[in-house]
Every structure is written in structure tokens, then in C-alpha cells.
Design an enzyme around this catalytic site. Sequence first.
Site, PDB file in Angstrom:
ATOM      1  N   HIS A  38     -81.295  14.697  51.132  1.00  0.00           N
ATOM      2  CA  HIS A  38     -80.627  15.579  52.083  1.00  0.00           C
ATOM      3  C   HIS A  38     -79.298  14.952  52.468  1.00  0.00           C
ATOM      4  CE1 HIS A  38     -80.197  18.786  54.913  1.00  0.00           C
ATOM      5  NE2 HIS A  38     -80.065  17.948  55.931  1.00  0.00           N
ATOM      6  N   HIS A  72     -74.614  18.648  58.959  1.00  0.00           N
ATOM      7  CA  HIS A  72     -75.252  18.920  57.668  1.00  0.00           C
ATOM      8  C   HIS A  72     -75.620  20.392  57.566  1.00  0.00           C
ATOM      9  CE1 HIS A  72     -79.430  18.466  59.543  1.00  0.00           C
ATOM     10  NE2 HIS A  72     -78.625  17.980  60.454  1.00  0.00           N
ATOM     11  N   CYS A 131     -77.032  21.546  50.679  1.00  0.00           N
ATOM     12  CA  CYS A 131     -76.484  20.540  51.590  1.00  0.00           C
ATOM     13  C   CYS A 131     -75.506  19.612  50.883  1.00  0.00           C
ATOM     14  CB  CYS A 131     -77.615  19.748  52.238  1.00  0.00           C
ATOM     15  SG  CYS A 131     -78.689  18.881  51.054  1.00  0.00           S
TER      16      CYS A 131
END
Length: 282
Positions: A30, A42, A153
Site C-alpha cells: 500500500h 494515500h 494507490c
Amino acid sequence: MGLLSNRVERSEIKPGDHIYTYRAVFAYSHHGIFVGGSKVVHFTPQRDSNSSADASTNSYEEVYNLPSSCPTFPDCGFRQLNSGVVLSCLDCFLRNGSLYCFEYGVTPSVFLAKVRGGTCTTAVPDPPEAVIHRAMYLLQNGFGNYDVFQNNCEDFALYCKTGLLIVDRLGVGRSGQASSVIGAPLAALLSSPLKLLMPSPVGVATVTAGMYCMSRYATDIGVRSDVMKVPVENLAAILECGTGEGGQKEEEKGGEEEEEEEEEEEEEEEEYDDCSNQLIVI
């Protein structure tokens, strides 16, 4: 950071850095932009507004690093309505995971040596001030709809760092993870006929690994020819324009269907009137 790992300590990262952490036992990573003050911006999938169950909400927050409540930072978890761009503290972003820093401006040899995608790029980053400006602007204006392969992301963090956007969004996005997921099966598929020509498993494995690395390199934003520099102020308009065109097409299609239905109803009424006139004459 080294050739085998991009792991860093918290004291080593600076505002404007592209950071990431691994999830689900290194199954995926991530990504986000460190903006200073122990805060990370994010990109996550938008929460389903129709879902009201507490269990569903908790599951969503756990998977996508969105804290239900942060004892340290009151604004942790802030995001605009119907937006997937989130501001989180570093602790909630990592969720006890290790911290890694994405590398930019690497040489082709180093890029190919990093077997796993989503760790580096040959593209040159912009100054930290521009990176933070893009991240904070997108926090207020959004980054479009989340897509695992074309707008995830890592794509968000890559755009914040470089300002590069793919002109044709029908293909694979900027994400190295997505390129790896698609490139590995593709390389195995293309190299399978070589088993008939190469009896040695080592030779087949070497060719497959070479195809995999080249497919990753070909989709890197630093070498792609279908990318362009897009100011962040224009990005929201581009995303809205794309959505508007799609909505306009749907409206036009719906209008055409309604017109066809009305024409069919008029034809049926005319046929009924003709039949009624015939019965009256008889």
C-alpha cells in the site's frame, strides 16, 4: 536502501517521499505520500455509501488502513465526501508494518534487478514542494475512481511524484504491481512453447524471467511514450470530463431508447385504429 530491500527507518524519510508498506504477508503493498508532521496522503477505494453495517465498516477500515479513531491525531482519516484520497498518520498507515521508500531515477539495470514490481521507477521525480502540493490538492479534489489495475494507490503516489498521466487509460496503469501481476502470467504463457525446444528447465526459467523483466520495464512510466505531464489543477477537470462524457453517452442512449419505445407505441395505436375502422365498416 539497498538493491534487495527499500526498507528505511522513520527518521530517514522526508516530506514529499513516496512510501509504502506490505500487507497480507507481503501479498501486496500500500502506497502513499509522506507530507511531513507524521502524516501520509494515500488513495483507497471509496466506501460504499449504502453500507451501514458496523461489521462492514470495520472491515473496510482494516483493509484500507482507515482508522476508526486515532488517539494521537484528531484529523487522522480525514477525506472529502465521495473521495478515496485520505489523510492518515504514519502509525495508522503502517499498522505495525515495516516502512519502505520508493526509488526514483534508477538505472535500467537496477530496475531489472528489482524482480518485484512496485518498488522503483526510472522516472525522475519533481521537487518535494510540487509533490506535496499535488497530494494536498488531490486530498481536497479527489483522484477519480479506484481501479486495481489502472488507478490504484501506487498510481496516485507516482502521479504526485512525477505529474505524469497515461494518455490512453485503456491499458495497464502506471503501477508496477499491476504490471507484475499481468507480466508474470504473460511471460509464462509466451515461454511455454519453448519447452519443446529447450529440454532444460533452467533454460526455460531463464527465458521466462527475462520476458517478465522486459514486460515490467516496457510498462514503466520512465520509458513509456503514452504519458504526458498534467498539472494537478487540470487533473480534476480531466477526470470530471471523462465522467461527464460517459454520463452524456448514457443519457443519449437512454433518450434513443425512449424515442424507439414511443414510435412503437404510436405504430401499435395506428394498427389498433385501423382494425377498429374495419370492424365499423363491416
